[in-house]
Design a protein around this motif. Structure first.
Motif, PDB file in Angstrom:
ATOM      1  N   ASP A 279      67.126  14.212 -23.805  1.00 53.02           N
ATOM      2  CA  ASP A 279      66.366  13.148 -24.468  1.00 53.02           C
ATOM      3  C   ASP A 279      65.162  13.723 -25.205  1.00 53.02           C
ATOM      4  O   ASP A 279      64.376  14.492 -24.632  1.00 53.02           O
ATOM      5  CB  ASP A 279      65.875  12.114 -23.449  1.00 53.02           C
ATOM      6  CG  ASP A 279      66.945  11.127 -23.055  1.00 53.02           C
ATOM      7  OD1 ASP A 279      68.088  11.257 -23.551  1.00 53.02           O
ATOM      8  OD2 ASP A 279      66.655  10.213 -22.252  1.00 53.02           O
ATOM      9  N   ILE A 280      65.020  13.341 -26.459  1.00 61.22           N
ATOM     10  CA  ILE A 280      63.837  13.727 -27.225  1.00 61.22           C
ATOM     11  C   ILE A 280      62.732  12.733 -26.894  1.00 61.22           C
ATOM     12  O   ILE A 280      62.830  11.548 -27.211  1.00 61.22           O
ATOM     13  CB  ILE A 280      64.129  13.731 -28.734  1.00 61.22           C
ATOM     14  CG1 ILE A 280      65.247  14.731 -29.061  1.00 61.22           C
ATOM     15  CG2 ILE A 280      62.867  14.074 -29.522  1.00 61.22           C
ATOM     16  CD1 ILE A 280      65.694  14.710 -30.507  1.00 61.22           C
ATOM     17  N   LEU A 281      61.697  13.207 -26.243  1.00 63.03           N
ATOM     18  CA  LEU A 281      60.614  12.340 -25.800  1.00 63.03           C
ATOM     19  C   LEU A 281      59.543  12.171 -26.871  1.00 63.03           C
ATOM     20  O   LEU A 281      58.845  11.153 -26.901  1.00 63.03           O
ATOM     21  CB  LEU A 281      59.988  12.898 -24.517  1.00 63.03           C
ATOM     22  CG  LEU A 281      60.965  13.130 -23.348  1.00 63.03           C
ATOM     23  CD1 LEU A 281      60.227  13.727 -22.161  1.00 63.03           C
ATOM     24  CD2 LEU A 281      61.648  11.823 -22.958  1.00 63.03           C
ATOM     25  N   ALA A 282      59.393  13.163 -27.711  1.00 69.65           N
ATOM     26  CA  ALA A 282      58.444  13.081 -28.826  1.00 69.65           C
ATOM     27  C   ALA A 282      58.903  14.042 -29.906  1.00 69.65           C
ATOM     28  O   ALA A 282      59.449  15.111 -29.610  1.00 69.65           O
ATOM     29  CB  ALA A 282      57.022  13.411 -28.380  1.00 69.65           C
ATOM     30  N   MET A 283      58.686  13.638 -31.150  1.00 69.83           N
ATOM     31  CA  MET A 283      58.996  14.497 -32.291  1.00 69.83           C
ATOM     32  C   MET A 283      57.959  14.193 -33.357  1.00 69.83           C
ATOM     33  O   MET A 283      58.070  13.203 -34.088  1.00 69.83           O
ATOM     34  CB  MET A 283      60.410  14.240 -32.807  1.00 69.83           C
ATOM     35  CG  MET A 283      60.775  15.112 -34.002  1.00 69.83           C
ATOM     36  SD  MET A 283      62.417  14.747 -34.659  1.00 69.83           S
ATOM     37  CE  MET A 283      63.447  15.592 -33.469  1.00 69.83           C
ATOM     38  N   ALA A 284      56.932  15.012 -33.403  1.00 71.03           N
ATOM     39  CA  ALA A 284      55.796  14.744 -34.285  1.00 71.03           C
ATOM     40  C   ALA A 284      55.774  15.726 -35.439  1.00 71.03           C
ATOM     41  O   ALA A 284      56.031  16.919 -35.258  1.00 71.03           O
ATOM     42  CB  ALA A 284      54.488  14.830 -33.502  1.00 71.03           C
ATOM     43  N   GLN A 472      74.432  23.511 -21.636  1.00 66.38           N
ATOM     44  CA  GLN A 472      74.616  23.380 -23.079  1.00 66.38           C
ATOM     45  C   GLN A 472      74.039  22.049 -23.570  1.00 66.38           C
ATOM     46  O   GLN A 472      74.622  21.374 -24.425  1.00 66.38           O
ATOM     47  CB  GLN A 472      76.099  23.462 -23.436  1.00 66.38           C
ATOM     48  CG  GLN A 472      76.752  24.769 -23.075  1.00 66.38           C
ATOM     49  CD  GLN A 472      78.243  24.765 -23.358  1.00 66.38           C
ATOM     50  OE1 GLN A 472      78.739  23.975 -24.143  1.00 66.38           O
ATOM     51  NE2 GLN A 472      78.972  25.655 -22.697  1.00 66.38           N
ATOM     52  N   ILE A 473      72.890  21.690 -23.070  1.00 65.42           N
ATOM     53  CA  ILE A 473      72.302  20.397 -23.364  1.00 65.42           C
ATOM     54  C   ILE A 473      72.112  20.218 -24.869  1.00 65.42           C
ATOM     55  O   ILE A 473      71.774  21.163 -25.577  1.00 65.42           O
ATOM     56  CB  ILE A 473      70.962  20.237 -22.614  1.00 65.42           C
ATOM     57  CG1 ILE A 473      70.583  18.779 -22.479  1.00 65.42           C
ATOM     58  CG2 ILE A 473      69.855  21.050 -23.249  1.00 65.42           C
ATOM     59  CD1 ILE A 473      71.459  18.015 -21.532  1.00 65.42           C
ATOM     60  N   SER A 474      72.354  19.004 -25.365  1.00 65.49           N
ATOM     61  CA  SER A 474      72.180  18.678 -26.781  1.00 65.49           C
ATOM     62  C   SER A 474      71.137  17.589 -26.926  1.00 65.49           C
ATOM     63  O   SER A 474      70.968  16.748 -26.024  1.00 65.49           O
ATOM     64  CB  SER A 474      73.509  18.210 -27.390  1.00 65.49           C
ATOM     65  OG  SER A 474      74.442  19.269 -27.416  1.00 65.49           O
ATOM     66  N   PRO A 475      70.435  17.561 -28.044  1.00 64.50           N
ATOM     67  CA  PRO A 475      69.378  16.551 -28.211  1.00 64.50           C
ATOM     68  C   PRO A 475      69.947  15.147 -28.389  1.00 64.50           C
ATOM     69  O   PRO A 475      70.972  14.955 -29.052  1.00 64.50           O
ATOM     70  CB  PRO A 475      68.658  17.010 -29.487  1.00 64.50           C
ATOM     71  CG  PRO A 475      69.679  17.786 -30.246  1.00 64.50           C
ATOM     72  CD  PRO A 475      70.525  18.463 -29.208  1.00 64.50           C
ATOM     73  N   ARG A 476      69.289  14.167 -27.763  1.00 67.69           N
ATOM     74  CA  ARG A 476      69.676  12.762 -27.895  1.00 67.69           C
ATOM     75  C   ARG A 476      68.450  11.970 -28.324  1.00 67.69           C
ATOM     76  O   ARG A 476      67.403  12.035 -27.680  1.00 67.69           O
ATOM     77  CB  ARG A 476      70.225  12.229 -26.567  1.00 67.69           C
ATOM     78  CG  ARG A 476      70.738  10.787 -26.666  1.00 67.69           C
ATOM     79  CD  ARG A 476      71.365  10.302 -25.372  1.00 67.69           C
ATOM     80  NE  ARG A 476      70.382  10.013 -24.348  1.00 67.69           N
ATOM     81  CZ  ARG A 476      70.555   9.092 -23.375  1.00 67.69           C
ATOM     82  NH1 ARG A 476      71.690   8.406 -23.308  1.00 67.69           N
ATOM     83  NH2 ARG A 476      69.624   8.894 -22.466  1.00 67.69           N
ATOM     84  N   LEU A 477      68.571  11.211 -29.411  1.00 68.12           N
ATOM     85  CA  LEU A 477      67.461  10.422 -29.925  1.00 68.12           C
ATOM     86  C   LEU A 477      67.648   8.929 -29.699  1.00 68.12           C
ATOM     87  O   LEU A 477      66.676   8.201 -29.556  1.00 68.12           O
ATOM     88  CB  LEU A 477      67.278  10.693 -31.427  1.00 68.12           C
ATOM     89  CG  LEU A 477      66.090  10.019 -32.103  1.00 68.12           C
ATOM     90  CD1 LEU A 477      64.764  10.424 -31.461  1.00 68.12           C
ATOM     91  CD2 LEU A 477      66.079  10.341 -33.596  1.00 68.12           C
ATOM     92  N   VAL A 478      68.897   8.461 -29.646  1.00 68.45           N
ATOM     93  CA  VAL A 478      69.179   7.040 -29.420  1.00 68.45           C
ATOM     94  C   VAL A 478      69.633   6.860 -27.982  1.00 68.45           C
ATOM     95  O   VAL A 478      70.643   7.430 -27.553  1.00 68.45           O
ATOM     96  CB  VAL A 478      70.250   6.519 -30.397  1.00 68.45           C
ATOM     97  CG1 VAL A 478      70.608   5.073 -30.072  1.00 68.45           C
ATOM     98  CG2 VAL A 478      69.740   6.621 -31.830  1.00 68.45           C
ATOM     99  N   ARG A 479      68.879   6.062 -27.250  1.00 70.81           N
ATOM    100  CA  ARG A 479      69.167   5.855 -25.824  1.00 70.81           C
ATOM    101  C   ARG A 479      70.183   4.743 -25.604  1.00 70.81           C
ATOM    102  O   ARG A 479      71.065   4.863 -24.749  1.00 70.81           O
ATOM    103  CB  ARG A 479      67.870   5.523 -25.094  1.00 70.81           C
ATOM    104  CG  ARG A 479      67.990   5.501 -23.588  1.00 70.81           C
ATOM    105  CD  ARG A 479      66.652   5.208 -22.940  1.00 70.81           C
ATOM    106  NE  ARG A 479      66.680   5.401 -21.509  1.00 70.81           N
ATOM    107  CZ  ARG A 479      65.651   5.160 -20.699  1.00 70.81           C
ATOM    108  NH1 ARG A 479      64.506   4.710 -21.203  1.00 70.81           N
ATOM    109  NH2 ARG A 479      65.752   5.375 -19.408  1.00 70.81           N
TER     110      ARG A 479
END
Length: 647
Positions: A279-284, A472-479
């Motif tokens: 999970d992407i918690l912040a992306m500034a 091999q975790i991948s980024p997730r932006l939509v929960r």
């Protein structure tokens, strides 16, 4: 002279015949006319009744409410607000220009917008309402309603417009909407009829654009009766459309705000990921901009200011920006060599401050050298010579394969429109793109994250999360979409020996907590929250032999645009990783001085889910940290939204 009786009789017979012929023709014509009238009134009555009804009844599309966007805590990031507008239907108006002239005497109309509306009328169907003025006041609505008989085809409407309550904090991720353009329509094979409505808002960037079809919803219809001058008399039937889907992101609004505030004054980017599920918690991305200005119609002056800003506020540096990763890439080279069995953790190389290959010197950042260096020390003190030696053993192909295994050189599947692939070079790439053969010097440069190697802050965060988690975790932006949880990808072990991963993690721990670690001044002292990481400094200019001889010019003495980029990657807690972070400060100078302090602050904010307490910092730094944290322009905590959604 008198006519004879015979002539009179003959003339009378002629007149009688003509009269009969004329009468017969008249009777035939009357018969045809009566028959036609009977046919039209009886046989075709339904058809003409339908045509008459269509002439006085208009069917209009009703734009649906756009779907809402929330953060992981239910705080509204993108919503809808009511606004009043004035619209015109060209067919009902008769002479649009004359009607607009009368309307302009009652309410203020922007000449540029009026010209745009007239142009829209000529391009659209005459039945389609065209917006003449948007976001008008209630007084203007009342003025138009009172003068409706003199304004054929003109009517006030109440609609919904997009609003971003947290402004600049989420501009690069959520994106913004804007009126449909011809370019938008040309890209679609079968455009939704809704898109034909002038000034209908669709997503232009970010999540708004990538989830456009889900957020848009479906149109409703309204059947209205109009009189001879086009004035709406009454609404006959109304069928509301279906609101767009609600989208919940993985982002944390308060953490995002903390990151944006912490980056104030910099041209920089931060990505914070949950190492356990991606999970992407912040992306500034700093600086940012107010997306509400684009929804309402940004002025030329404001837009020019954004374009001309040397810090480039419009692109999302976190996902679009690509930079030489510098020494943050060294973990890739180390793991490639370990996995291929070319070295053991305890093996050493001697650093004299440089190595000479093919008659060219490749320098370490430490001019006097580091002496004997093993893997852990090479990471702790960021010795370049160790990796120059290593690169000649392992080669670029195996380094490139390991880089992709860790998430570099890959366009990750996140809904942000432009997501950089970065660049992990190989021999084949150079032949194809540069039409040249790969050189040993290319490998030496690549092994320390320079040369052709390029990566985005998002990719560096993924790399760090994979090293920290061993998966091999991948980024997730939509929960979730309409309450339906979206899948998590990549929670399977990396194809890397856990012993080798642990050796690299130990080196990253030493970077922050070791006596000579390059990020030692950014350590965390809170029990159970100690951080591991790696600093990086990537050159944006060539340093000549003459400059080295007289002493390399300090970044502080260079123009801003010629200074080195500063980088930091890290995770915490080091023993049970939960949070991973990457930081890039454009032309920040050094990773240890510019990027690592930011990385520590935002990582602690993620762990505490609040402004970090001073107790987490070394006692000698708390006065400085207090002043820095108090100076941040932070928003008050937001309560979860009660806005209506479909979920």
């Amino acid at each position: 002279m008198r006519r004879s009786p015979a002539d009179s009789e003959k003339s009378a017979r002629l007149i009688t015949r003509r009269g009969l012929l004329l009468g017969t023709a008249q009777l035939a014509f009357a018969g045809v006319l009566v028959g036609r009238m009977r046919y039209m009134q009886l046989e075709q009555a339904d058809e003409y009744r339908m045509l008459a009804d269509q002439n006085r009844i208009n069917i209009r599309l009703l734009p649906p409410a756009r779907g809402l966007i929330f953060d992981r805590k239910g705080v509204l990031l993108a919503g809808n607000e009511q606004n009043y507008r004035i619209v015109m239907v060209r067919e009902d108006a008769g002479d649009p220009e004359a009607v607009l002239d009368r309307l302009g005497k009652l309410v203020w109309l922007d000449p540029a917008e009026t010209e745009k509306a007239l142009a829209e009328m000529t391009r659209r169907s005459p039945f389609v309402p065209v917006t003449i003025a948007d976001r008008v006041s209630w007084d203007d609505v009342a003025e138009v309603a009172v003068n409706a008989p003199a304004l054929p085809g003109v009517s006030p409407e109440m609609g919904l417009s997009r609003v971003y309550p947290l402004g600049a904090d989420f501009a690069h991720i959520v994106g913004y909407v804007g009126p449909v353009s011809d370019y938008d329509l040309d890209r679609l094979e079968d455009p939704d009829p809704l898109l034909q409505i002038p000034r209908f808002q669709i997503g232009k960037t970010g999540v708004e654009a990538d989830y456009e079809s889900a957020l848009r919803g479906s149109a409703g219809t309204s059947r209205v009766e109009v009189n001879a001058v086009g004035r709406v008399m009454r609404e006959l039937t109304r069928e509301e459309g279906e609101q767009g889907a609600s989208v919940q992101l993985t982002l944390n609004h308060s953490l995002q705000n903390f990151c944006e505030a912490r980056l104030a004054g910099e041209s920089a980017a931060v990505v914070i990921m949950d190492s356990r599920n991606g999970d992407i918690l912040a992306m500034a991305s700093a600086p940012s901009f107010d997306p509400n200005k684009f929804v309402r119609g940004i002025s030329s002056r404001d837009y020019s200011a954004l374009l001309e800003d040397p810090y480039r506020p419009l692109p999302n540096k976190a996902s679009q920006g690509i930079y030489p990763p510098g020494s943050t890439f060294k973990m890739v080279t180390a793991l490639a060599a370990l996995e291929d069995g070319l070295i053991q953790v305890e093996d050493t190389f001697t650093c004299r401050g440089f190595v000479e290959v093919s008659g060219r010197r490749f320098h370490c950042w430490s001019r006097g050298g580091h002496g004997k260096v093993d893997l852990v020390r090479s990471l702790r003190e960021s010795c370049d010579v160790y990796y120059y030696e290593l690169s000649q053993l392992v080669g670029i192909e195996k380094i490139a394969a390991m880089a992709r295994n860790l998430g570099l050189g890959i366009r990750h599947d996140v809904p942000l429109g432009s997501v950089a692939e970065g660049l992990i070079p190989t021999r084949a790439w150079k032949r194809e793109v540069r039409d040249a053969e790969w050189l040993i010097g290319d490998t030496l440069n690549a092994t320390i994250g320079q040369g052709y190697v390029l990566a985005s802050p998002l990719q560096l965060a993924v790399m760090t999360a994979r090293i920290a988690s061993g998966t091999q975790i991948s980024p997730r932006l939509v929960r979730a979409i309409d309450g339906v949880e979206q899948p998590v990808h990549g929670q399977v072990p990396l194809d890397i020996d856990p012993v080798h991963l642990e050796a690299v993690r130990l080196g990253m721990y030493e970077v922050v907590n070791g006596a000579r670690g390059t990020a030692g001044s950014s350590r965390v002292v809170a029990e159970g929250l100690r951080m591991a990481g790696k600093t990086g400094t990537s050159q944006v200019r060539n340093i000549t032999a003459a400059e080295r001889a007289r002493g390399v010019t300090s970044n502080d003495d260079l123009p801003w645009e010629r200074r080195d980029h500063a980088l930091f990657v890290g995770y915490a807690p080091h023993d049970v990783p939960e949070i991973s972070v990457s930081v890039v400060v454009e032309h920040g100078g050094g990773g240890s001085t510019a990027a690592a302090p930011i990385g520590r602050d935002v990582l602690l904010a993620a762990l505490y889910d609040d402004v970090p307490p001073l107790s987490a910092y070394p006692a000698s730094q708390r006065g400085t940290i207090r002043s820095r944290l108090e100076a941040l322009d932070l928003r008050a905590p937001q309560a979860p939204s009660e806005g209506r959604s479909r979920a």
